[in-house]
Write a protein that holds these residues in place. Structure first.
Motif, short mmCIF file in Angstrom:
data_model
loop_
_atom_site.label_atom_id
_atom_site.label_comp_id
_atom_site.label_asym_id
_atom_site.label_seq_id
_atom_site.Cartn_x
_atom_site.Cartn_y
_atom_site.Cartn_z
N MET A 94 0.88 -1.13 -0.23
CA MET A 94 -0.07 0.12 -0.02
C MET A 94 0.82 1.15 -0.03
O MET A 94 1.98 1.38 0.71
N GLY A 95 0.48 2.26 -0.80
CA GLY A 95 1.04 3.59 -0.70
C GLY A 95 2.18 3.58 -1.81
O GLY A 95 3.38 3.86 -1.84
N LEU A 96 1.72 3.12 -3.11
CA LEU A 96 2.55 3.20 -4.42
C LEU A 96 3.09 4.38 -4.53
O LEU A 96 4.27 4.53 -5.38
N GLY A 97 2.01 5.45 -4.59
CA GLY A 97 2.42 6.87 -4.43
C GLY A 97 2.81 7.38 -5.95
O GLY A 97 3.86 7.99 -6.20
N GLY A 98 2.33 6.87 -7.04
CA GLY A 98 2.68 7.24 -8.46
C GLY A 98 3.78 6.62 -8.85
O GLY A 98 4.38 6.70 -10.16
N ASP A 99 4.03 5.44 -8.61
CA ASP A 99 5.06 4.38 -9.09
C ASP A 99 4.52 2.94 -9.00
O ASP A 99 4.58 2.18 -8.06
N PRO A 100 3.98 2.98 -10.16
CA PRO A 100 3.21 1.69 -10.41
C PRO A 100 4.21 0.52 -10.58
O PRO A 100 5.28 0.65 -10.71
N PHE A 101 3.75 -0.58 -10.52
CA PHE A 101 4.39 -1.80 -10.70
C PHE A 101 4.58 -2.26 -12.17
O PHE A 101 3.45 -2.26 -12.86
N GLU A 102 5.53 -2.40 -12.57
CA GLU A 102 5.89 -2.51 -13.93
C GLU A 102 6.35 -3.94 -14.42
O GLU A 102 7.10 -4.63 -13.63
N VAL A 103 6.00 -4.66 -15.54
CA VAL A 103 6.27 -5.93 -15.99
C VAL A 103 7.87 -5.99 -15.88
O VAL A 103 8.70 -5.07 -16.25
N ASP A 104 8.22 -7.19 -15.29
CA ASP A 104 9.73 -7.59 -15.05
C ASP A 104 10.38 -6.73 -13.90
O ASP A 104 11.53 -7.20 -13.72
N GLU A 105 9.69 -5.84 -13.31
CA GLU A 105 10.29 -5.22 -12.01
C GLU A 105 10.26 -6.24 -11.14
O GLU A 105 9.48 -7.41 -10.68
N GLN A 106 11.41 -6.13 -10.04
CA GLN A 106 11.74 -6.90 -8.93
C GLN A 106 11.31 -6.02 -7.64
O GLN A 106 11.96 -5.02 -7.50
N VAL A 107 10.49 -6.64 -6.82
CA VAL A 107 9.94 -5.99 -5.70
C VAL A 107 10.71 -6.98 -4.38
O VAL A 107 10.13 -7.75 -4.07
N PRO A 108 11.92 -6.21 -3.79
CA PRO A 108 12.25 -7.20 -2.67
C PRO A 108 11.48 -6.80 -1.36
O PRO A 108 10.68 -5.91 -1.22
N ALA A 109 11.33 -7.88 -0.78
CA ALA A 109 10.60 -8.09 0.65
C ALA A 109 11.08 -8.93 1.46
O ALA A 109 11.85 -9.78 1.18
N THR A 110 10.75 -9.05 2.94
CA THR A 110 11.06 -9.80 3.77
C THR A 110 9.79 -10.38 4.51
O THR A 110 8.90 -9.91 4.80
N LEU A 111 9.86 -11.72 4.36
CA LEU A 111 8.81 -12.52 4.98
C LEU A 111 9.20 -12.99 6.30
O LEU A 111 10.27 -13.13 6.54
N VAL A 112 8.14 -12.55 7.39
CA VAL A 112 8.68 -12.82 8.70
C VAL A 112 7.87 -13.99 9.33
O VAL A 112 6.67 -14.02 9.44
N PHE A 113 8.55 -15.06 9.63
CA PHE A 113 7.83 -16.23 10.16
C PHE A 113 8.02 -16.50 11.61
O PHE A 113 9.14 -16.28 11.89
N GLU A 114 6.79 -16.90 12.20
CA GLU A 114 7.15 -17.30 13.69
C GLU A 114 8.25 -18.08 14.04
O GLU A 114 8.79 -17.63 15.11
N ASN A 115 8.34 -19.18 13.59
CA ASN A 115 9.40 -20.20 13.91
C ASN A 115 10.63 -20.00 13.13
O ASN A 115 11.70 -20.03 13.47
N ALA A 116 10.38 -19.96 11.84
CA ALA A 116 11.59 -19.98 10.80
C ALA A 116 12.26 -18.68 10.55
O ALA A 116 13.53 -18.85 10.49
N GLY A 117 11.78 -17.58 11.13
CA GLY A 117 12.39 -16.30 11.08
C GLY A 117 12.42 -15.51 9.90
O GLY A 117 11.26 -15.61 9.28
N ARG A 118 13.40 -14.83 9.58
CA ARG A 118 13.26 -13.87 8.29
C ARG A 118 13.77 -14.49 7.14
O ARG A 118 14.86 -14.90 7.14
N LEU A 119 13.17 -14.18 6.01
CA LEU A 119 13.41 -14.54 4.57
C LEU A 119 13.43 -13.52 3.66
O LEU A 119 12.49 -13.19 3.35
N GLU A 120 14.47 -13.18 3.02
CA GLU A 120 14.43 -12.16 2.04
C GLU A 120 13.99 -12.81 0.70
O GLU A 120 14.34 -13.99 0.10
N VAL A 121 12.87 -12.14 0.00
CA VAL A 121 12.54 -12.89 -1.27
C VAL A 121 12.44 -11.71 -2.12
O VAL A 121 12.43 -10.62 -1.88
N THR A 122 12.01 -11.94 -3.60
CA THR A 122 11.56 -10.99 -4.67
C THR A 122 10.61 -11.35 -5.21
O THR A 122 10.40 -12.54 -5.77
N PHE A 123 9.62 -10.49 -5.41
CA PHE A 123 8.25 -10.65 -5.78
C PHE A 123 8.66 -10.15 -7.33
O PHE A 123 9.20 -8.83 -7.60
#
Length: 159
Positions: free
Chosen positions: A113-142
């Motif tokens: 939320m809050g893209l602020g005029g910067d749309p998601f474009e085809v082939d763009e890579q969006v880095p994120a971190t998934l936070v799991f209760e037991n496994a911990g933090r995992l860096e992924v790319t959407f």
């Protein structure tokens, strides 16, 4: 709003998965094909999707997703008659032992939320971190993929 048919999503997801499949692992969890669809220029939100498989003997819970946006939340879609409502998942998304959870349009998803005029474009890579209760933090790319609208598909771009 109407939901996209499961068959249409599955066909789109299967094609996209074969073309650009990527996965990430942490502990007993496998994150398959994190992706988002391209958004309109004016969109303020985007949905993120993936399959989370727990190969272990104990459940785990996705408690947060972090990314460089004003807000990132785990949502689900609830139907109220013919109206689909996006609801924040307050207690996290449980991934049972030996099972998979599919985050897809019309179901569970990540809401950027809050893209602020910067749309998601085809082939763009969006880095994120998934936070799991037991496994911990995992860096992924959407990976952002082309939206192939099916008649009746839910569109997050104006949510």
């Amino acid at each position: 709003m109407k939901l996209m048919s499961y068959a249409a999503f599955a066909a789109t997801f299967a094609f996209a998965s074969a073309a650009t499949a990527h996965e990430f692992k942490i502990g007993d969890l496998v994150i398959d094909h994190p992706m988002a669809f391209e958004t309109a220029q004016t969109a303020q939100t985007a949905g993120g999707f993936m399959v989370i498989t727990n190969t272990g003997d104990a459940p785990d819970t996705l408690i947060a997703v972090e990314a460089d946006f004003p807000r990132v939340e785990i949502h689900t879609t609830e139907m109220d008659g013919d109206v689909a409502r996006m609801m924040k998942v307050e207690d996290g998304l449980v991934v049972p032992a030996g099972e998979s959870v599919t985050m897809q349009p019309g179901s569970y998803h990540v809401m950027f939320m809050g893209l602020g005029g910067d749309p998601f474009e085809v082939d763009e890579q969006v880095p994120a971190t998934l936070v799991f209760e037991n496994a911990g933090r995992l860096e992924v790319t959407f990976t952002v993929e082309e939206r192939k609208m099916d008649h009746g598909e839910m569109d997050h771009s104006d949510h």
